[in-house]
Design a protein around this motif. Structure first.
Motif, PDB file in Angstrom:
ATOM      1  N   TYR A 146      49.625  38.817  36.565  1.00 47.28           N
ATOM      2  CA  TYR A 146      49.282  37.427  36.911  1.00 47.28           C
ATOM      3  C   TYR A 146      50.222  36.442  36.236  1.00 47.28           C
ATOM      4  O   TYR A 146      50.559  35.401  36.787  1.00 47.28           O
ATOM      5  CB  TYR A 146      47.814  37.140  36.575  1.00 47.28           C
ATOM      6  CG  TYR A 146      47.471  37.004  35.123  1.00 47.28           C
ATOM      7  CD1 TYR A 146      47.470  35.753  34.512  1.00 47.28           C
ATOM      8  CD2 TYR A 146      47.133  38.120  34.342  1.00 47.28           C
ATOM      9  CE1 TYR A 146      47.155  35.613  33.166  1.00 47.28           C
ATOM     10  CE2 TYR A 146      46.826  37.989  33.010  1.00 47.28           C
ATOM     11  CZ  TYR A 146      46.835  36.741  32.412  1.00 47.28           C
ATOM     12  OH  TYR A 146      46.522  36.606  31.089  1.00 47.28           O
ATOM     13  N   ARG A 178      46.291  25.559  39.482  1.00 43.97           N
ATOM     14  CA  ARG A 178      45.854  26.684  38.660  1.00 43.97           C
ATOM     15  C   ARG A 178      46.876  27.791  38.868  1.00 43.97           C
ATOM     16  O   ARG A 178      46.704  28.676  39.691  1.00 43.97           O
ATOM     17  CB  ARG A 178      44.457  27.116  39.102  1.00 43.97           C
ATOM     18  CG  ARG A 178      43.689  27.804  38.010  1.00 43.97           C
ATOM     19  CD  ARG A 178      42.256  28.006  38.393  1.00 43.97           C
ATOM     20  NE  ARG A 178      41.375  26.893  38.015  1.00 43.97           N
ATOM     21  CZ  ARG A 178      40.084  26.871  38.335  1.00 43.97           C
ATOM     22  NH1 ARG A 178      39.546  27.829  39.043  1.00 43.97           N
ATOM     23  NH2 ARG A 178      39.334  25.863  37.934  1.00 43.97           N
ATOM     24  N   THR A 235      46.313  31.685  38.937  1.00 44.86           N
ATOM     25  CA  THR A 235      45.642  32.372  40.047  1.00 44.86           C
ATOM     26  C   THR A 235      46.535  32.435  41.291  1.00 44.86           C
ATOM     27  O   THR A 235      46.061  32.711  42.388  1.00 44.86           O
ATOM     28  CB  THR A 235      44.338  31.651  40.425  1.00 44.86           C
ATOM     29  OG1 THR A 235      44.683  30.338  40.886  1.00 44.86           O
ATOM     30  CG2 THR A 235      43.397  31.545  39.247  1.00 44.86           C
ATOM     31  N   ARG A 291      48.783  33.676  44.148  1.00 41.10           N
ATOM     32  CA  ARG A 291      48.877  34.977  44.801  1.00 41.10           C
ATOM     33  C   ARG A 291      50.274  35.191  45.350  1.00 41.10           C
ATOM     34  O   ARG A 291      51.053  34.242  45.453  1.00 41.10           O
ATOM     35  CB  ARG A 291      47.863  35.061  45.949  1.00 41.10           C
ATOM     36  CG  ARG A 291      46.424  34.871  45.500  1.00 41.10           C
ATOM     37  CD  ARG A 291      45.537  34.553  46.683  1.00 41.10           C
ATOM     38  NE  ARG A 291      46.014  33.373  47.405  1.00 41.10           N
ATOM     39  CZ  ARG A 291      45.463  32.944  48.534  1.00 41.10           C
ATOM     40  NH1 ARG A 291      44.478  33.604  49.101  1.00 41.10           N
ATOM     41  NH2 ARG A 291      45.941  31.859  49.109  1.00 41.10           N
TER      42      ARG A 291
END
Lengths: 374, 324
Positions: free
Chosen positions: B13, B129, B132, B134
């Protein structure tokens, strides 16, 4: 004073050998001629704020300079009459007299052009022609419409009546062959571009989209920069140059585009003598190559020195012709021409040849004193 | 050292966040150079706020996948509106812009406020954010980067001319409004791409600060662009690391997007101090060269040096003005 002025005149006059009799070096350096000039033009010196150019000394004596033909065709009205269609051959007496080709060689033809922003008329009924290789000064007070006329020639402001023909085309279609030199002090001195980058901007139209400048473009830019005497400053930032040098860079940018008609907006404002000299030299070189030049300016002396014709503007045209016939006290004071919009009409006596028959009743233009505006 | 700078990115991440921030940092910096040249910082600011309702509407309709298209549509509409506004050059242009900005923003807030998870959603949309993010977001950002960089590269000459001398550009036959629209659309695209990572509010910093900082350090456009890109990417990397380490070791949660922005601002302040000191030194050197010969002597030199520092401050203020 006189030798210095003669030297200043040199590049300008050398470019126009055909026009003997006016402001030649020999004339200028002869004391007798200068005295005559001073005597003849003395009234013109009122209000001149730039004594270093001593207009009196610059003016050639009208009686000696003007050929007889000029007197026969009548002052100032001839070129207007040609434009307005009274001269079928497209050859004005003016052009014929000077042995220049008429018609096709005109870089700019103003035919009774009225220019307006929306409903506000900015400039009324301007006429005149600028043949290739000649220089015209637009003279008038602030707000007279000089900048507006330049914009109209660029096709940025609409012509509501009459017409403006640039290189035989509509103004908007001729932009690629028309150079424009803005006032240098309108540009941001902090902008991070080098002098060379600025001059290269003149090549952008030729380079076209997407591609970058090539060797030929750099060569043309370097040549243009050399023509204004600033080749050694190519790598410096534009903003580090003096005002006069920046103005020369902007001229170089326009030269790099190889224009056939060049428009300059107040190029001599706040420009030092050295830069002024360099600007005039570069302009003389351009006109020698056949580029027509239109300069808007406040400077009567420079108009007299560097220009073949003068266009007097103040919301409308009230004079067009060689400096010695237009830069007269009467016209500069805004003496009423015959008939409204009969721009170029003689200051007194005789009807203007170009005045439209049955036009509006005579009405004086707004009077303005040159002394208050220079 | 490696532990500190590289190891964290073994976590997927964080690696995704790093890639996203590097892409955005470089892209926003390039756009930022043109924004700086054309003096569009305020318009860019307005654009970022205007995109907000698009993000909300997109989210309400399509969830996470609706954010990008929603923002895109609204951003394009806003870019077109702003180009029209600035082309008309009417008095009160600033006021009109401010009205549009707050109006659009309020629409977004009203829409979000209807949801139960009001506060959390609002924070996400406004500040992003990045942790998070992707893979699909990264792909979208990369696609936007390719399009925007291609457009800017193709129009670089013309955009430069319009920024430097719009009247000459017009006189040469260029359509200034069309070129402005192209630039505004590019800005809008960057804002949209940055929504997920740093939100609609902080993206203005990614665009404006790197170019403004680089401009303090150099007068050469190529150098300014390169430095801005380097700075934008470095700030993403350093900001991410700082927020990670502080969170893990000190257990103080730092919002990544805001940390990146703070790194950028710190870099700007450093550059400002550097530029001021350089200008001061230059004046002092001049004063030293002139001072001894003059009758005023030391006093004159001291006054010159002080004036030099003042001038440095003025330069800095001017640069700040440019940045805004």
């Amino acid at each position: 004073m006189i030798p210095a002025l003669a030297r200043r005149c040199l590049p300008v006059d050398r470019a126009r050998p055909a026009r003997a009799g006016r402001r030649t070096v020999a004339d200028m350096s002869s004391d007798a001629a200068a005295d005559r000039a001073a005597a003849a033009a003395a009234p013109l010196t009122f209000g001149m704020a730039r004594p270093r150019f001593g207009l009196a000394a610059l003016s050639s004596p009208p009686a000696a300079a003007a050929p007889a033909a000029e007197a026969a065709t009548g002052p100032a009205g001839d070129s207007v009459s040609a434009v307005m269609g009274t001269d079928a051959a497209g050859l004005s007496p003016d052009g014929a007299r000077r042995g220049e080709p008429g018609g096709a060689a005109d870089a700019l033809v103003l035919a009774d052009a009225t220019v307006a922003y929306g409903r506000t008329t900015a400039l009324e009924r301007v006429s005149g022609r600028v043949p290739a290789g000649r220089t015209v000064a637009l003279i008038g007070p602030n707000g007279a419409g000089k900048s507006t006329l330049i914009k109209a020639i660029l096709g940025l402001v609409p012509v509501v009546s009459g017409s403006i023909t640039v290189l035989g085309r509509a103004p908007a279609d001729a932009r690629r062959d028309v150079g424009y030199v803005p006032q240098a002090d309108t540009l941001d001195p902090d902008f991070p571009v080098s002098v060379m980058q600025v001059v290269l901007m003149g090549r952008y139209r030729r380079i076209g989209w997407v591609r970058g400048p090539r060797a030929a473009d750099r060569a043309a830019a370097a040549e243009a920069l050399a023509a204004v005497g600033l080749a050694h400053r190519a790598k410096d930032r534009f903003g580090t140059l003096s005002g006069g040098q920046r103005q020369r860079v902007l001229l170089a940018r326009a030269i790099a585009a190889r224009p056939r008609l060049l428009l300059l907006d107040e190029p001599f404002n706040g420009v030092d003598a050295v830069s002024q000299d360099a600007l005039l030299r570069a302009l003389a070189e351009l006109t020698a190559q056949g580029t027509a030049v239109v300069i808007s300016t406040h400077d009567l002396a420079l108009a007299h020195l560097a220009c073949d014709d003068v266009c007097l503007l103040n919301r409308h045209q009230f004079g067009f012709g060689p400096p010695e016939r237009t830069l007269t006290p009467d016209l500069l004071r805004g003496a009423p021409p015959r008939g409204r919009g009969g721009g170029g009409g003689p200051p007194r006596g005789g009807g203007a040849p170009g005045a439209p028959p049955g036009g509006a009743p005579p009405r004086g233009p707004p009077r303005w004193s040159w002394a208050a505006t220079v | 050292m490696t532990d500190l700078l590289v190891t964290p990115f073994e976590r997927p991440y964080l690696a995704r966040a790093l890639v996203e921030l590097l892409l955005l940092g470089g892209l926003a910096a390039v756009v930022g150079v043109f924004v700086l040249l054309r003096r569009l910082a305020f318009l860019t600011d307005a654009l970022t706020h205007t995109v907000f309702p698009g993000v909300v509407i997109g989210f309400l309709i399509g969830g996470q996948d609706g954010v990008f298209p929603g923002a895109l549509v609204v951003a394009f509409v806003a870019a077109g509106l702003f180009t029209l506004l600035s082309a008309s050059r009417r008095v009160g242009e600033d006021a009109a812009l401010a009205i549009l900005l707050t109006g659009f923003f309020a629409v977004g807030v009203v829409l979000v406020s209807r949801r139960s998870s009001y506060t959390a959603d609002l924070t996400t949309f406004l500040f992003g954010r990045v942790l998070t993010v992707r893979v699909s977001d990264i792909v979208a950002t990369a696609a936007v980067a390719v399009v925007v960089l291609a457009v800017l590269a193709a129009l670089r000459k013309e955009l430069l001319l319009v920024a430097f001398d719009p009247r000459a550009a017009q006189a040469a036959g260029y359509r200034v409004a069309a070129l402005d629209l192209a630039l505004n659309l590019a800005i809008a695209l960057v804002v949209v791409a940055a929504v997920r990572a740093v939100g609609t509010v902080l993206v203005i910093a990614l665009i404006v600060v790197p170019a403004a900082t680089a401009r303090l350090l150099s007068d050469r456009l190529a150098v300014v662009t390169a430095a801005a890109v380097g700075l934008g990417m470095a700030a993403g990397w350093i900001g991410l690391l700082i927020s990670y380490h502080v969170s893990v070791r000190a257990e103080v949660r730092l919002a990544t997007g805001a940390t990146v922005v703070l790194v950028l601002v710190a870099a700007y302040l450093l550059a400002l101090a550097f530029a001021g000191a350089r200008a001061g030194l230059r004046r002092r050197a001049v004063a030293a060269a002139v001072g001894p010969g003059s009758a005023a002597g030391q006093d004159g030199a001291a006054a010159e040096a002080a004036a030099g520092q003042d001038a440095g401050a003025v330069d800095a203020a001017a640069a700040l003005g440019r940045a805004r």
